[in-house]
Design a protein around this motif. Sequence first.
Motif, PDB file in Angstrom:
ATOM      1  N   VAL A 120      22.169  26.194  -6.210  1.00 13.97           N
ATOM      2  CA  VAL A 120      21.622  24.955  -6.307  1.00 13.97           C
ATOM      3  C   VAL A 120      20.343  24.799  -5.459  1.00 13.97           C
ATOM      4  CG1 VAL A 120      21.187  22.747  -6.402  1.00 13.97           C
ATOM      5  CG2 VAL A 120      23.430  24.315  -7.566  1.00 13.97           C
ATOM      6  N   ASP A 121      18.917  24.664  -5.141  1.00 17.29           N
ATOM      7  CA  ASP A 121      18.765  24.517  -4.540  1.00 17.29           C
ATOM      8  C   ASP A 121      17.648  22.762  -3.873  1.00 17.29           C
ATOM      9  OD1 ASP A 121      16.236  24.745  -1.850  1.00 17.29           O
ATOM     10  OD2 ASP A 121      15.001  25.963  -3.476  1.00 17.29           O
ATOM     11  N   LEU A 122      17.772  22.427  -3.497  1.00 16.08           N
ATOM     12  CA  LEU A 122      18.008  21.198  -3.042  1.00 16.08           C
ATOM     13  C   LEU A 122      17.281  20.494  -1.959  1.00 16.08           C
ATOM     14  CD1 LEU A 122      18.822  18.142  -4.329  1.00 16.08           C
ATOM     15  CD2 LEU A 122      20.197  18.199  -2.668  1.00 16.08           C
ATOM     16  N   LYS A 123      16.027  20.032  -2.315  1.00 18.56           N
ATOM     17  CA  LYS A 123      15.196  18.833  -1.832  1.00 18.56           C
ATOM     18  C   LYS A 123      14.648  17.887  -1.991  1.00 18.56           C
ATOM     19  CE  LYS A 123      12.655  23.037  -2.976  1.00 18.56           C
ATOM     20  NZ  LYS A 123      11.367  24.092  -3.602  1.00 18.56           N
ATOM     21  N   VAL A 124      14.655  16.901  -0.664  1.00 20.24           N
ATOM     22  CA  VAL A 124      14.684  15.589  -0.171  1.00 20.24           C
ATOM     23  C   VAL A 124      13.082  15.725   0.210  1.00 20.24           C
ATOM     24  CG1 VAL A 124      15.244  13.330  -0.249  1.00 20.24           C
ATOM     25  CG2 VAL A 124      17.198  15.174  -0.880  1.00 20.24           C
ATOM     26  N   LEU A 125      11.779  15.334  -0.367  1.00 19.08           N
ATOM     27  CA  LEU A 125      11.087  15.223   0.335  1.00 19.08           C
ATOM     28  C   LEU A 125      10.639  13.604   1.008  1.00 19.08           C
ATOM     29  CD1 LEU A 125       9.936  17.001  -1.519  1.00 19.08           C
ATOM     30  CD2 LEU A 125       8.241  16.440  -2.455  1.00 19.08           C
ATOM     31  N   VAL A 126       9.856  13.892   2.171  1.00 23.35           N
ATOM     32  CA  VAL A 126       9.581  12.312   3.234  1.00 23.35           C
ATOM     33  C   VAL A 126       8.371  12.176   2.355  1.00 23.35           C
ATOM     34  CG1 VAL A 126       8.611  12.203   5.133  1.00 23.35           C
ATOM     35  CG2 VAL A 126       9.746  13.790   5.522  1.00 23.35           C
ATOM     36  N   PRO A 127       8.916  10.585   2.606  1.00 24.14           N
ATOM     37  CA  PRO A 127       8.032   9.690   1.634  1.00 24.14           C
ATOM     38  C   PRO A 127       6.741   9.799   2.282  1.00 24.14           C
ATOM     39  CG  PRO A 127       9.605   8.539   1.879  1.00 24.14           C
ATOM     40  CD  PRO A 127       9.956  10.484   2.342  1.00 24.14           C
ATOM     41  N   ASP A 128       6.305   8.950   1.031  1.00 27.82           N
ATOM     42  CA  ASP A 128       4.215   9.009   1.805  1.00 27.82           C
ATOM     43  C   ASP A 128       5.405   6.866   1.987  1.00 27.82           C
ATOM     44  OD1 ASP A 128       3.540   9.858   2.000  1.00 27.82           O
ATOM     45  OD2 ASP A 128       2.212  10.165  -0.381  1.00 27.82           O
ATOM     46  N   ARG A 156      19.103  22.321   1.087  1.00 25.75           N
ATOM     47  CA  ARG A 156      20.040  22.934   1.306  1.00 25.75           C
ATOM     48  C   ARG A 156      19.849  23.682   0.412  1.00 25.75           C
ATOM     49  NH1 ARG A 156      19.816  21.352   5.616  1.00 25.75           N
ATOM     50  NH2 ARG A 156      21.522  20.085   6.865  1.00 25.75           N
ATOM     51  N   LEU A 157      20.725  25.404   0.433  1.00 31.74           N
ATOM     52  CA  LEU A 157      20.439  25.920  -0.851  1.00 31.74           C
ATOM     53  C   LEU A 157      21.582  25.825  -1.311  1.00 31.74           C
ATOM     54  CD1 LEU A 157      19.926  27.870  -3.029  1.00 31.74           C
ATOM     55  CD2 LEU A 157      19.947  30.091  -1.059  1.00 31.74           C
ATOM     56  N   ILE A 158      22.424  25.840  -1.603  1.00 34.02           N
ATOM     57  CA  ILE A 158      24.360  25.824  -2.082  1.00 34.02           C
ATOM     58  C   ILE A 158      24.458  26.691  -3.141  1.00 34.02           C
ATOM     59  CG2 ILE A 158      25.939  23.940  -2.541  1.00 34.02           C
ATOM     60  CD1 ILE A 158      23.670  22.064  -1.687  1.00 34.02           C
ATOM     61  N   LEU A 159      25.333  27.720  -2.434  1.00 31.89           N
ATOM     62  CA  LEU A 159      26.204  28.904  -2.899  1.00 31.89           C
ATOM     63  C   LEU A 159      27.453  28.007  -3.931  1.00 31.89           C
ATOM     64  CD1 LEU A 159      25.385  31.327  -0.891  1.00 31.89           C
ATOM     65  CD2 LEU A 159      23.914  30.654  -2.505  1.00 31.89           C
ATOM     66  N   ILE A 160      27.811  28.150  -5.317  1.00 32.47           N
ATOM     67  CA  ILE A 160      28.685  27.639  -5.605  1.00 32.47           C
ATOM     68  C   ILE A 160      29.512  29.185  -6.690  1.00 32.47           C
ATOM     69  CG2 ILE A 160      30.386  26.845  -7.414  1.00 32.47           C
ATOM     70  CD1 ILE A 160      28.229  24.246  -6.858  1.00 32.47           C
ATOM     71  N   PHE A 219      26.876  27.610   2.297  1.00 30.52           N
ATOM     72  CA  PHE A 219      25.864  27.348   2.594  1.00 30.52           C
ATOM     73  C   PHE A 219      25.050  29.109   2.910  1.00 30.52           C
ATOM     74  CE2 PHE A 219      27.881  23.492   3.093  1.00 30.52           C
ATOM     75  CZ  PHE A 219      27.058  22.065   2.572  1.00 30.52           C
ATOM     76  N   GLN A 220      23.536  28.743   2.292  1.00 33.10           N
ATOM     77  CA  GLN A 220      22.889  30.263   2.573  1.00 33.10           C
ATOM     78  C   GLN A 220      22.880  30.613   3.887  1.00 33.10           C
ATOM     79  OE1 GLN A 220      22.718  32.239   0.176  1.00 33.10           O
ATOM     80  NE2 GLN A 220      21.269  33.956   1.611  1.00 33.10           N
ATOM     81  N   GLU A 221      22.724  29.303   4.906  1.00 27.09           N
ATOM     82  CA  GLU A 221      22.032  29.703   6.174  1.00 27.09           C
ATOM     83  C   GLU A 221      23.240  30.166   6.352  1.00 27.09           C
ATOM     84  OE1 GLU A 221      22.687  25.215   5.711  1.00 27.09           O
ATOM     85  OE2 GLU A 221      21.970  26.746   4.271  1.00 27.09           O
TER      86      GLU A 221
END
Length: 527
Positions: A426-434, A455-459, A477-479
């Motif tokens: 699962v590749d999860l991203k939360v973007l910085v808002p304006d 985060r790239l989460i491996l399950i 976590f991939q990293e």
Amino acid sequence: MRSALHPYHPIIYVRGFAATQGEIEDTVADPYMGFNIGSTKTRVAWTGDVRRFFFESPLVRLMSDHGYKDVFVEGDDLVAAEHHDRPVPYRCIVIYRYYDEASNDFGDGETPPIEHFAKGLGNLILRLRDKVCANKANDIDPEACRVHLVAHSMGGLVCRAFLQNPRLGSDEARRAVDKLFTYATPHNGIDMRVVRNVPGWLSFGDINNFNRERMAEYLDVPRGDDVSVVKGFPAERIFNLVGTNPRDYTAAGGLSSWAVGEASDGLVCIRNATTHGPDSQGKEVTSPRAFVHRSHSGHYGIVNSEEGYQNLTRFLFGELRVDGMLDIDDITLPLEVQKAKEAGKPIRASYQFEVSASVRGCQWQMTRREVRENSAIFRTFADLFPGRAGSGVTTGHSRRPHLFSVFLDWDKSLKRRSSKSVSFAVDLKVLVPDYEVDGVMFLKRHFEGGFILRRLILIEVFPDANSQAGCRIKYGFQEMNPGKPGILAQTRGIEGEARGLAFDIPIEQTARPGLHGRLCIEARPWS
């Protein structure tokens, strides 16, 4: 009663809308009504580049991968033909040819109302049941016989009308339906730039079938209620495949794509392509869904796509369902914005979540939601933290974004892996808002496309007969450990459910702006 043949039930394909008489004639001239159409082209991500990829069609792949057969023999349809006593295999694909009677060649050229099509679907189900049960080789009792419905566009509304409206067909036929998979169905109608809701008076080609007042009639929903709500059939047994690529929908010379807008598949708005309603226990749920960068139809269409096929077969035949929700405890502001807030200045911000899910061994993403494809999950601060005044402790439960539903197949994986497990990422991203501070955009240290968190989460899921859900789970976590989940999940039961496991993966970004929360994973036996 469950058959030993479960989950490989007969499949009935229900095609989509044909507007003109010419389209109807072209439709009835094809034995498979489009389910046999494949593709040699696929878009490379969002760039628009094209690469060669041979997808033979859902029909061919179901035959080659899962042993399905059609019902056409010596020029006849064995299910439609009453006088034939040839055996019909249980693992068969049937095309619901509801447009035949609207053609000039096979009918009277008059298109019946959608209610008529829904009744006909019920009749077809019972006729198919009788045919497969008459075949002694199938060894199937009528009470155990089930069918899968697979539908494109308006075909999904035909299926829902049959399943929801007690006046359209028999309960006996409805009980035979195991699952419904919809490609690009306008479950909440069709909207355009110039007019919200297809006008009810627009009767050309019965296009008013997509008007919400008209939909409420045949779906047996009170006028003014949400027509995307499913009733009479468990909402979790319906899968919605949602297209996010309008540019490749060329109907009406591209006019349809322009009229509907960017956040669509070229005909159906993304927001209108999903269902929700009570599950089998009466709990309100969203139907499982996936988002793929495909158009409504055509060479880059959603039906003739590998992404569509992978979601279809895993939903119909998979043995484990895994859902991911994001529980957010806190989202912090940049230091300068936080100081302005503490000084009493009004702050406005909304958040976009991007997510994709990929199954190990498959090069295709099961689902992908991105800002640039107009499919990212959007939440305001008030959505996430209702009733919360500041940036301290949450005073209410956050509105958890539902990130994905993935269906996994033990059998397919066990043949390939010595580890006897299934895995997905699962590749999860939360973007910085304006951020908006006192009515003015805050641009200090702003970089377009930046992330609060990624985060790239491996399950990895292992079969375990002693577990409540029949499995045990590791994550990572991939990293931290590329390609290999190594943390054993501390699971718990899912509240109110006899089967299933849940566990939390901590998600944190301590720098400002930052996020503190948990990815909640729920795993349930499926099929």
